[in-house]
Enzyme design. Structure first.
Site, mmCIF file in Angstrom:
data_model
loop_
_atom_site.group_PDB
_atom_site.id
_atom_site.type_symbol
_atom_site.label_atom_id
_atom_site.label_comp_id
_atom_site.label_asym_id
_atom_site.label_seq_id
_atom_site.Cartn_x
_atom_site.Cartn_y
_atom_site.Cartn_z
ATOM 1 N N GLU A 1 -0.364 -25.900 3.001
ATOM 2 C CA GLU A 1 -0.009 -27.165 2.367
ATOM 3 C C GLU A 1 -0.030 -28.332 3.355
ATOM 4 O O GLU A 1 -0.386 -29.455 2.984
ATOM 5 C CB GLU A 1 1.356 -27.039 1.706
ATOM 6 C CG GLU A 1 1.374 -26.070 0.531
ATOM 7 C CD GLU A 1 2.747 -25.865 -0.058
ATOM 8 O OE1 GLU A 1 3.162 -26.718 -0.870
ATOM 9 O OE2 GLU A 1 3.402 -24.861 0.284
ATOM 10 N N HIS B 1 3.866 -27.467 -7.020
ATOM 11 C CA HIS B 1 3.009 -26.699 -6.100
ATOM 12 C C HIS B 1 1.576 -27.232 -6.100
ATOM 13 O O HIS B 1 0.630 -26.502 -5.809
ATOM 14 C CB HIS B 1 3.013 -25.205 -6.476
ATOM 15 C CG HIS B 1 4.327 -24.522 -6.288
ATOM 16 N ND1 HIS B 1 4.738 -23.483 -7.089
ATOM 17 C CD2 HIS B 1 5.336 -24.744 -5.412
ATOM 18 C CE1 HIS B 1 5.936 -23.073 -6.709
ATOM 19 N NE2 HIS B 1 6.320 -23.827 -5.691
ATOM 20 N N ARG C 1 11.316 -8.073 -0.319
ATOM 21 C CA ARG C 1 11.316 -6.875 0.525
ATOM 22 C C ARG C 1 12.584 -6.064 0.312
ATOM 23 O O ARG C 1 12.543 -4.827 0.197
ATOM 24 C CB ARG C 1 11.162 -7.270 1.994
ATOM 25 C CG ARG C 1 9.806 -7.878 2.322
ATOM 26 C CD ARG C 1 9.809 -8.572 3.675
ATOM 27 N NE ARG C 1 10.723 -9.714 3.675
ATOM 28 C CZ ARG C 1 10.819 -10.593 4.666
ATOM 29 N NH1 ARG C 1 10.054 -10.440 5.744
ATOM 30 N NH2 ARG C 1 11.652 -11.618 4.603
ATOM 31 N N GLY D 1 6.228 -17.556 -4.196
ATOM 32 C CA GLY D 1 7.167 -17.584 -3.087
ATOM 33 C C GLY D 1 8.566 -17.473 -3.670
ATOM 34 O O GLY D 1 8.764 -16.850 -4.706
ATOM 35 N N ASN D 2 9.553 -18.083 -3.012
ATOM 36 C CA ASN D 2 10.877 -18.130 -3.623
ATOM 37 C C ASN D 2 10.819 -18.948 -4.907
ATOM 38 O O ASN D 2 11.448 -18.626 -5.901
ATOM 39 C CB ASN D 2 11.894 -18.713 -2.649
ATOM 40 C CG ASN D 2 13.323 -18.455 -3.112
ATOM 41 O OD1 ASN D 2 13.687 -17.342 -3.459
ATOM 42 N ND2 ASN D 2 14.136 -19.504 -3.130
ATOM 43 N N ASP E 1 15.098 -11.762 -1.758
ATOM 44 C CA ASP E 1 14.025 -11.381 -0.846
ATOM 45 C C ASP E 1 13.334 -10.155 -1.435
ATOM 46 O O ASP E 1 13.948 -9.094 -1.572
ATOM 47 C CB ASP E 1 14.608 -11.068 0.533
ATOM 48 C CG ASP E 1 13.539 -10.789 1.584
ATOM 49 O OD1 ASP E 1 12.500 -10.168 1.251
ATOM 50 O OD2 ASP E 1 13.748 -11.167 2.753
ATOM 51 N N ASN F 1 8.203 -32.929 5.978
ATOM 52 C CA ASN F 1 8.744 -32.447 4.710
ATOM 53 C C ASN F 1 10.267 -32.508 4.817
ATOM 54 O O ASN F 1 10.887 -31.651 5.452
ATOM 55 C CB ASN F 1 8.267 -31.016 4.450
ATOM 56 C CG ASN F 1 8.798 -30.442 3.141
ATOM 57 O OD1 ASN F 1 9.550 -31.090 2.421
ATOM 58 N ND2 ASN F 1 8.412 -29.211 2.842
ATOM 59 N N GLY G 1 2.920 -13.639 -2.750
ATOM 60 C CA GLY G 1 1.531 -13.439 -3.139
ATOM 61 C C GLY G 1 0.633 -12.988 -2.009
ATOM 62 O O GLY G 1 -0.280 -12.182 -2.195
ATOM 63 N N GLU G 2 0.905 -13.498 -0.807
ATOM 64 C CA GLU G 2 0.066 -13.161 0.341
ATOM 65 C C GLU G 2 0.430 -11.828 0.976
ATOM 66 O O GLU G 2 -0.439 -11.165 1.565
ATOM 67 C CB GLU G 2 0.173 -14.268 1.405
ATOM 68 C CG GLU G 2 -0.380 -15.611 0.961
ATOM 69 C CD GLU G 2 -0.012 -16.724 1.930
ATOM 70 O OE1 GLU G 2 0.223 -16.424 3.125
ATOM 71 O OE2 GLU G 2 0.045 -17.888 1.496
ATOM 72 N N HIS H 1 1.019 -18.924 -7.295
ATOM 73 C CA HIS H 1 1.767 -19.305 -6.095
ATOM 74 C C HIS H 1 3.119 -18.607 -6.188
ATOM 75 O O HIS H 1 4.002 -19.017 -6.949
ATOM 76 C CB HIS H 1 1.942 -20.825 -6.041
ATOM 77 C CG HIS H 1 2.735 -21.310 -4.867
ATOM 78 N ND1 HIS H 1 2.183 -22.023 -3.833
ATOM 79 C CD2 HIS H 1 4.058 -21.182 -4.564
ATOM 80 C CE1 HIS H 1 3.123 -22.324 -2.942
ATOM 81 N NE2 HIS H 1 4.271 -21.815 -3.374
#
Length: 400
Positions: A384, A179, A283, A209-210, A281, A8, A332-333, A207
């Site tokens: 992925e 995605h 968090r 993520g960022n 982020d 990638n 998501g996870e 999905h």
């Protein structure tokens, strides 16, 4: 044992993973970061001893990939001593041309590069990564796998923008979606969890993520998705605005003296959660929200409000016949609070989470909806690289 090296290539990075397709295990993984910048570094792990790390400079992708090959030779597995069936390249944008993986030659590489205006941060780097990898690893076949390919099943009504015909016919202005490799993997795993044939399962895949997207999957086929011609459209993301009145760019040109390139850069890199909370982020955003920061609280509210809008829209697109809603990717996870907030108030539509299941410190595939829920809510970690490798082997007929 047949192996696939998944590569990638980003604008300033090369991420990779070597997969044993027979044993279904990862043999090595790593990344070169900050290519062309100060502080460039390689980290390579093969599970044999300590990871190999090297400091740059790595001025370009060629020097970065050379460092990767040296790390394989030093720490293993030695690529010359294994059955390397293929090199699989993740490519973000395949335009309207590529609806499935394709063997790479010079002509394909130039087409990938030619889609650069549709994905300026991704496709030029992917094309360069392909060129370099083909020079340095000339023996195995190279295969391009496209993020947009899964969404080639979008019906015309879903991918068409109501814009002048010349925009659509001459310039390819339409929704492509992204995605796709993640969605394909997650949809198949979710169907397996439900004990259903993927061709019969209706799903909403989030999905998160960022980058973030929502996809309506009907019988294993993408029928609507939140990202558009580029990855900017749709959900609020880490640094992207998501849906926005298109007149904002012209207004800012007049009101703030910003050029189109400046607006585009700000919408992609300085907007979204970062613009509202001061950090992308989740968090840290939750920490700031808990401390009472208005911007962080607003960021969470806006983020989850947009999610609920798309969930409701895709319930409608799927005619209310939804077997599961699936969370995947980093947020998501791992972010139970975001999952709970995203579904708050949707209980009347058959969607909700069981507080204990949702908050349980588990990883892996799991169900977090209440017992007997009308619509299952699942968490399915995305893989992925495995999806890319499996598509590569399918294209090659499974040959090693």
């Amino acid at each position: 044992m047949s192996h696939v090296l998944v590569v990638n290539s980003g604008s300033s990075s090369i991420k990779y993973r070597l997969l044993d397709m027979d044993g279904r295990r990862t043999r090595a993984r790593g990344a070169v970061t900050r290519i062309g910048e100060e502080g460039a570094e390689l980290a390579h792990s093969s599970g044999r001893g300590d990871p190999v790390t090297r400091s740059g400079p790595f001025p370009d992708h060629e020097s970065g990939l050379r460092a990767v090959l040296d790390a394989f030779a030093e720490a293993g597995p030695d690529l010359a001593g294994i059955d390397l069936a293929a090199v699989g390249h993740r490519v973000v944008h395949g335009g309207a041309r590529f609806s499935r993986p394709v063997l790479v030659d010079d002509a394909v590489t130039e087409v990938i590069a030619g889609f650069g205006p549709l994905a300026p941060l991704h496709n030029p780097a992917a094309a360069e990564g392909v060129r370099v990898a083909r020079r340095m690893l000339p023996d195995p076949p190279h295969v391009a796998v496209f993020d947009t390919a899964f969404h080639h099943t979008l019906p015309e009504a879903a991918y068409t923008y109501a814009v002048p015909d010349s925009w659509r016919s001459e310039h390819g202005v339409r929704r492509y979606g992204f995605h796709g490799t993640s969605c394909a993997y997650v949809a198949r795993r979710a169907a397996a969890w439900l004990g259903a044939d993927p061709a019969e399962a209706n799903l909403i895949v989030l999905h998160l993520g960022n980058g973030a997207s929502a996809t309506a999957v009907e019988g294993g086929r993408s029928v609507d998705t939140s990202m558009g011609m580029t990855p900017l459209e749709g959900l609020v993301m880490g640094t992207r605005s998501g849906d926005l009145d298109p007149s904002v760019a012209n207004y800012l040109r007049t009101a703030a003296g910003l050029g189109p390139g400046e607006v585009d850069a700000l919408l992609n890199h300085e907007s979204g959660i970062r613009a509202l909370a001061g950090d992308n982020d989740m968090r840290e955003v939750w920490r700031r929200a808990d401390a009472g920061e208005h911007g962080a609280r607003l960021a969470v509210d806006v983020y989850c409000h947009r999610l609920r809008k798309y969930i409701g829209a895709y319930l409608a697109v799927l005619g209310g016949r939804v077997d599961a809603l699936v969370f995947t990717a980093g947020v998501g996870e791992n972010d139970a609070r975001t999952r709970e907030r995203a579904l708050a108030g949707l209980e009347g539509l058959g969607l909700g989470v069981d507080p204990e299941r949702n908050a349980a410190p588990e990883s892996g595939e799991r169900e977090i909806s209440p017992e007997g829920a009308e619509i299952a809510v699942l968490v399915v970690p995305t893989e992925e690289e495995w999806e890319i490798a499996d598509q590569v082997m399918e294209l090659l007929g499974g040959r090693g």
